[in-house]
Design a protein around this motif. Structure first.
Motif, PDB file in Angstrom:
ATOM      1  N   ARG A  49      -4.574 112.785   0.598  1.00  0.00           N
ATOM      2  CA  ARG A  49      -3.134 112.845   0.804  1.00  0.00           C
ATOM      3  C   ARG A  49      -2.621 111.497   1.294  1.00  0.00           C
ATOM      4  O   ARG A  49      -3.319 110.772   1.996  1.00  0.00           O
ATOM      5  CB  ARG A  49      -2.777 113.942   1.819  1.00  0.00           C
ATOM      6  CG  ARG A  49      -3.179 115.346   1.381  1.00  0.00           C
ATOM      7  CD  ARG A  49      -2.359 115.820   0.199  1.00  0.00           C
ATOM      8  NE  ARG A  49      -2.682 117.182  -0.185  1.00  0.00           N
ATOM      9  CZ  ARG A  49      -3.569 117.507  -1.128  1.00  0.00           C
ATOM     10  NH1 ARG A  49      -4.210 116.543  -1.787  1.00  0.00           N
ATOM     11  NH2 ARG A  49      -3.806 118.774  -1.426  1.00  0.00           N
ATOM     12  N   GLN A  50      -1.362 111.203   0.952  1.00  0.00           N
ATOM     13  CA  GLN A  50      -0.735 109.951   1.364  1.00  0.00           C
ATOM     14  C   GLN A  50       0.105 110.180   2.616  1.00  0.00           C
ATOM     15  O   GLN A  50       0.875 111.148   2.681  1.00  0.00           O
ATOM     16  CB  GLN A  50       0.178 109.404   0.257  1.00  0.00           C
ATOM     17  CG  GLN A  50      -0.572 108.862  -0.944  1.00  0.00           C
ATOM     18  CD  GLN A  50      -1.140 109.950  -1.814  1.00  0.00           C
ATOM     19  OE1 GLN A  50      -0.512 110.975  -2.021  1.00  0.00           O
ATOM     20  NE2 GLN A  50      -2.340 109.735  -2.315  1.00  0.00           N
ATOM     21  N   MET A 261      -8.702 109.846 -10.782  1.00  0.00           N
ATOM     22  CA  MET A 261      -8.143 109.588  -9.464  1.00  0.00           C
ATOM     23  C   MET A 261      -6.751 110.210  -9.403  1.00  0.00           C
ATOM     24  O   MET A 261      -5.847 109.829 -10.149  1.00  0.00           O
ATOM     25  CB  MET A 261      -8.056 108.085  -9.194  1.00  0.00           C
ATOM     26  CG  MET A 261      -7.489 107.727  -7.834  1.00  0.00           C
ATOM     27  SD  MET A 261      -8.567 108.192  -6.463  1.00  0.00           S
ATOM     28  CE  MET A 261      -9.857 106.950  -6.648  1.00  0.00           C
ATOM     29  N   THR A 262      -6.560 111.184  -8.544  1.00  0.00           N
ATOM     30  CA  THR A 262      -5.270 111.853  -8.435  1.00  0.00           C
ATOM     31  C   THR A 262      -5.096 112.380  -7.027  1.00  0.00           C
ATOM     32  O   THR A 262      -6.069 112.503  -6.275  1.00  0.00           O
ATOM     33  CB  THR A 262      -5.165 113.012  -9.463  1.00  0.00           C
ATOM     34  OG1 THR A 262      -3.850 113.560  -9.426  1.00  0.00           O
ATOM     35  CG2 THR A 262      -6.175 114.108  -9.156  1.00  0.00           C
ATOM     36  N   SER A 263      -3.861 112.701  -6.669  1.00  0.00           N
ATOM     37  CA  SER A 263      -3.614 113.228  -5.333  1.00  0.00           C
ATOM     38  C   SER A 263      -2.485 114.247  -5.346  1.00  0.00           C
ATOM     39  O   SER A 263      -2.725 115.439  -5.343  1.00  0.00           O
ATOM     40  CB  SER A 263      -3.304 112.089  -4.355  1.00  0.00           C
ATOM     41  OG  SER A 263      -3.057 112.603  -3.069  1.00  0.00           O
ATOM     42  N   CYS A 264      -1.222 113.790  -5.425  1.00  0.00           N
ATOM     43  CA  CYS A 264      -0.103 114.713  -5.265  1.00  0.00           C
ATOM     44  C   CYS A 264       0.051 115.662  -6.444  1.00  0.00           C
ATOM     45  O   CYS A 264       0.508 116.788  -6.284  1.00  0.00           O
ATOM     46  CB  CYS A 264       1.197 113.935  -5.057  1.00  0.00           C
ATOM     47  SG  CYS A 264       1.871 113.173  -6.564  1.00  0.00           S
ATOM     48  N   GLU A 265      -0.305 115.200  -7.651  1.00  0.00           N
ATOM     49  CA  GLU A 265      -0.142 115.953  -8.899  1.00  0.00           C
ATOM     50  C   GLU A 265       1.297 116.426  -9.083  1.00  0.00           C
ATOM     51  O   GLU A 265       1.575 117.448  -9.695  1.00  0.00           O
ATOM     52  CB  GLU A 265      -1.131 117.117  -8.971  1.00  0.00           C
ATOM     53  CG  GLU A 265      -2.571 116.628  -8.937  1.00  0.00           C
ATOM     54  CD  GLU A 265      -3.595 117.703  -9.248  1.00  0.00           C
ATOM     55  OE1 GLU A 265      -3.224 118.710  -9.867  1.00  0.00           O
ATOM     56  OE2 GLU A 265      -4.773 117.513  -8.874  1.00  0.00           O
ATOM     57  N   GLN A 266       2.236 115.622  -8.576  1.00  0.00           N
ATOM     58  CA  GLN A 266       3.666 115.895  -8.709  1.00  0.00           C
ATOM     59  C   GLN A 266       4.440 114.678  -9.196  1.00  0.00           C
ATOM     60  O   GLN A 266       5.664 114.711  -9.280  1.00  0.00           O
ATOM     61  CB  GLN A 266       4.245 116.346  -7.361  1.00  0.00           C
ATOM     62  CG  GLN A 266       3.677 117.657  -6.850  1.00  0.00           C
ATOM     63  CD  GLN A 266       4.312 118.060  -5.533  1.00  0.00           C
ATOM     64  OE1 GLN A 266       4.466 117.245  -4.619  1.00  0.00           O
ATOM     65  NE2 GLN A 266       4.713 119.314  -5.443  1.00  0.00           N
TER      66      GLN A 266
END
Length: 315
Positions: A49-50, A261-266
């Protein structure tokens, strides 16, 4: 992505929902950052998460972040709220998608709730530079007002509590009206709050190049992810996939055993930003600016698609 191990040196209960964390590099190194920076925090298995830094110019030995626990979130904030002082985690080096410009004009900063974190860092730096700025903070109540000690150290911080439309609209309109030509506006907060400010800024005569914002997330029901199927070629991997009508690029890659590489997926955080080698992207993100979208050379594969039948990415 370069990461470093940090220790949780201090946790502070800022509000019933928000905790701040002091994260100290385990190797004893100093930290380097700019106002508006964020770090990627590895909060748990497959949870990245950022979180924006609210560091001031003198905070050079620790990363300062704030985390609001989201009851209906995807697990990242809940994992962060289980951390204890002395725990160690991995974080990325700071990155900036919300840059504080270096000109000399006045600055208006607006924050809603946890959106205070990057804006607080900007205010602390601007005050240290003796540059004119005002920080407007909106919160539900005094109980939900974070970082009171840091806010008290700033010169000009109007606090707006418990406002709802139409009073909220009226207050924001007063703040944004008659902007000086050399002024800049920076704001961050919940999605509807940000949408309101963005629309009012246009109405009040702000030029788009003087308006800067950062989104943490978008409403799930506002995401438009479906479309026509298309062929995806991953140039570096030598893999060709078919992206179904109701499938994202990231989902297709994961189904094929790849680990993108991914995080928010939004489409808001920038983690999955990828170069387009061939094909026309169908942009559905809130991260790229209009010029970057028009270039056709970048894509956020967590939400965006292809306008044609084939897309080639540098992955």
């Amino acid at each position: 992505m370069n990461t470093q191990r940090v220790k949780v040196r201090r946790i502070v209960e800022q509000t019933p929902e928000i905790r701040s964390f002091e994260l100290v590099p385990c190797d004893g190194s100093s930290v380097s950052f700019t106002p508006g920076d964020h770090i990627d925090v590895h909060a748990g298995k497959d949870l990245i998460r950022q979180y924006s830094l609210w560091n001031g110019p003198d905070d050079r030995d620790t990363y300062q972040i704030g985390v609001k626990r989201e009851e209906n979130g995807r697990g990242g904030s809940a994992a962060m709220h289980t951390l204890k002082e002395g725990d160690e985690i991995e974080v990325s080096l700071p990155r900036n998608n919300f840059e504080l410009r270096s000109d000399d004009g006045p600055v208006i900063l607006i924050a809603g709730g946890i959106g205070i974190t990057p804006v607080l860092s900007m205010a602390r730096h601007l005050q240290a530079m003796n540059r004119k700025c005002v920080l407007h903070l909106f919160a539900r109540s005094d109980e939900h007002l974070p970082f009171k000690n840091e806010l008290a150290a700033l010169d000009e911080v109007p606090i707006h509590l418990g406002l709802v439309p139409p009073e909220l609209d009226a207050v924001l309109t007063r703040i944004l009206s008659n902007p000086p030509k050399d002024a800049r506006l920076y704001f961050c907060g919940p999605g509807p709050f940000m949408d309101l400010i963005e629309n009012l800024a246009k109405t009040c005569g702000w030029s788009s190049d003087r308006v800067h914002l950062e989104r943490f997330s978008v409403e799930a029901d506002s995401l438009d992810l479906d479309g026509e199927s298309f062929e995806l070629v991953l140039q570096q991997s030598g893999v060709t996939l078919t992206i179904a009508e109701d499938q994202t690029i990231i989902e297709a890659m994961e189904a094929a055993g790849l680990e993108p590489m991914t995080s928010c997926e939004q489409g808001v955080c920038g983690t999955c930003l990828t170069t387009v080698l061939e094909g026309e992207p169908d942009h559905r993100d809130l991260y790229l600016n209009p010029a970057e979208k028009d270039s056709g050379t970048l894509i956020m594969p967590c939400v965006s698609r292809c306008k044609g039948k084939k897309l080639v990415l540098d992955l």
